[in-house]
Design an enzyme around this catalytic site. Structure first.
Site, PDB file in Angstrom:
ATOM      1  N   SER A 129       0.832  -1.203   0.000  1.00  0.00           N
ATOM      2  CA  SER A 129       0.000   0.000   0.000  1.00  0.00           C
ATOM      3  C   SER A 129       0.862   1.247   0.000  1.00  0.00           C
ATOM      4  CB  SER A 129      -0.876  -0.034   1.257  1.00  0.00           C
ATOM      5  OG  SER A 129      -1.391   1.234   1.572  1.00  0.00           O
ATOM      6  N   TYR A 154      -2.290  -0.540  10.728  1.00  0.00           N
ATOM      7  CA  TYR A 154      -2.451  -1.184   9.422  1.00  0.00           C
ATOM      8  C   TYR A 154      -1.254  -0.875   8.532  1.00  0.00           C
ATOM      9  CZ  TYR A 154      -3.646  -1.474   4.518  1.00  0.00           C
ATOM     10  OH  TYR A 154      -3.596  -1.730   3.168  1.00  0.00           O
ATOM     11  N   LYS A 158       1.985  -3.259   6.798  1.00  0.00           N
ATOM     12  CA  LYS A 158       2.441  -3.286   5.404  1.00  0.00           C
ATOM     13  C   LYS A 158       3.950  -3.011   5.329  1.00  0.00           C
ATOM     14  CE  LYS A 158      -1.337  -4.444   3.362  1.00  0.00           C
ATOM     15  NZ  LYS A 158      -1.427  -5.819   2.829  1.00  0.00           N
TER      16      LYS A 158
END
Length: 349
Positions: A129, A154, A158
Site C-alpha cells: 500500500s 495497518y 504493510k
C-alpha cells in the site's frame, strides 16, 4: 513439477483479490483461492464464475493456522506462484485493535512464506500500500521515497510485511518477490458482475454510490480548507482492474525470469492527483445523479495530497493504467445498480 499456470491467491474472495483472479483467468492461469470469508464473500467467487465460466476452488482456511495452511499446499502440488492479499485493512479498526492486526497480517504472511519455502515455490507477489510512505515530502511519490513513520497499525503491518519479504528474498534462496504498492483502488469489473462489497464503507467511492442510490441519506466531505486547487484532499484513484492486471504482469515477469533483482517494488497509481470535489463531479457527470453532500471539519490523520510516480511499473512490467476517471466512476455506479437489482429480485423470491 511446477505448473507455470497454477497460482495460489490468498484473500481471493476480497475486492482486489477477486478482480485479480478474474484477470489471471482471462490470461490463462488456473487459480486456487484461500479465503476464510471473515472479510471476503462467496458472492465475489460466484461473480467470477459468471464472468469466466469457470468455478474457482476456495479453501475456507485461516492462514494464521499453520497446519491448515500446509494442508492446502499438500493437496495442490505444482503451484508456480503465490499472490498474497489476505489481510485486515481497516485503518480505524487497526487503531482500535492493533494487536489483532499484527497477529493476523503478520502471522498469516509468515505462514504462507514458510509453505512457499517448504514447497519450493519461488514467485511471490505481496499486496502492499502507498500507506508505507506515510506523509511523503515529495510528489509524485516514487518507489525510492523514504518510508516515514506509519500513520496507523495497518500501515505498519504493510511496512513490516515488505521487510519480511525482503529479508526472505536473499539470493541464496532463489526466491523472487514483487511488492506492489496500491494508491486508491476504485471501480468494478466492466461486466458489473463483481465489485466492492462493503456494507459500511470507509472508502470514498462506495460512500458516493451508496449515497446516490439512497442507502445513505447524505455524505460528508472532510475539510474544504486544504492548500489544494479546490480546498479538498488530493488522492490518486486507480481502477481495480488496472491494479489486478499489474499482479498478472508481475507474475509473468518473474515466471519468465525477466527480473534482475530478487525483490522489486512498484507503485500502482494513475499518476494523477484528483480532489474529492473532482471525484464527486465525475460521478455526477457519468451517473446523472446529484449527490447530497455536506462539508465538515478536517479528519485527523488525513494526508493533504498524495499521488504516484508510476514510471517504473510502466517501463519494467509493461503495465499501464487504462481506465479513465469517468470509467472508474461509471463501473462503480453500474455495480451499485446491479447490487440493488439483485436485492430487489431476492425480495420477490
Amino acid at each position: 513439477m511446477k505448473d507455470p499456470k497454477k497460482i495460489l491467491v490468498t484473500g481471493g474472495a476480497g475486492y482486489i483479490g477477486g478482480h485479480t483472479i478474474a484477470d489471471l483467468m482471462a490470461n490463462g492461469f488456473d487459480i486456487i483461492s484461500v479465503d476464510d470469508l471473515s472479510r471476503g464473500s462467496m458472492r465475489m467467487l460466484h461473480g467470477i464464475e459468471k464472468i469466466t465460466g469457470r468455478k474457482v476452488k476456495n479453501y475456507k482456511v485461516d492462514l494464521c493456522n499453520l497446519e491448515d495452511t500446509e494442508a492446502i499446499f499438500t493437496e495442490n502440488p505444482g503451484i508456480a506462484g503465490i499472490i498474497h492479499f489476505a489481510a485486515y485493512k481497516s485503518v480505524p479498526e487497526s487503531v482500535r485493535e492493533p494487536l489483532k492486526y499484527f497477529r493476523n497480517n503478520i502471522n498469516s504472511l509468515v505462514n504462507v512464506l514458510q509453505c512457499a519455502r517448504e514447497n519450493n515455490i519461488n514467485h511471490f507477489v505481496f499486496s502492499s500500500s502507498c500507506s508505507v510512505y506515510g506523509n511523503a515530502e515529495k510528489l509524485p511519490v516514487s518507489e525510492d521515497a523514504p518510508q516515514r513513520e506509519a500513520e496507523s497499525p495497518y500501515a505498519r503491518t504493510k511496512q513490516m510485511g515488505e521487510n519480511i519479504c525482503k529479508d526472505f528474498s536473499v539470493p541464496t534462496r532463489k526466491f523472487n518477490v514483487t511488492l506492489l504498492r496500491y494508491f486508491n483502488p476504485v471501480g468494478a469489473h466492466p461486466s458489473a458482475m463483481i465489485g466492492e462489497l462493503q456494507l459500511i464503507p470507509e472508502n470514498l467511492v462506495p460512500v458516493i454510490t451508496q449515497t446516490a442510490i439512497g442507502k445513505r441519506k447524505d455524505m460528508q466531505i472532510f475539510g474544504n480548507d486544504y492548500p489544494t486547487r479546490d480546498g479538498t484532499c488530493v488522492r490518486d484513484y486507480i481502477h481495480v482492474m488496472d491494479i489486478a492486471n499489474a499482479h498478472t504482469k508481475a507474475l509473468q515477469y518473474m515466471i519468465s525470469e525477466k527480473n534482475t533483482e530478487r525483490c522489486e517494488v512498484f507503485n500502482l497509481g494513475s499518476g494523477n492527483g484528483v480532489t474529492v470535489l473532482e471525484l464527486i463531479n465525475a460521478f455526477e457527470k457519468v451517473s446523472g445523479q446529484k449527490l447530497n453532500y455536506k462539508v465538515g471539519a478536517r479528519r485527523p490523520g488525513d494526508v493533504v495530497e498524495v499521488y504516484a510516480n508510476n514510471d517504473k511499473a510502466r517501463k519494467i512490467l509493461g503495465w499501464e493504467a487504462k481506465y479513465s476517471l469517468d470509467e472508474m466512476m461509471d463501473t462503480a455506479w453500474r455495480w451499485e445498480l446491479e447490487m440493488k437489482k439483485e436485492m430487489e429480485a431476492a425480495k420477490l423470491n
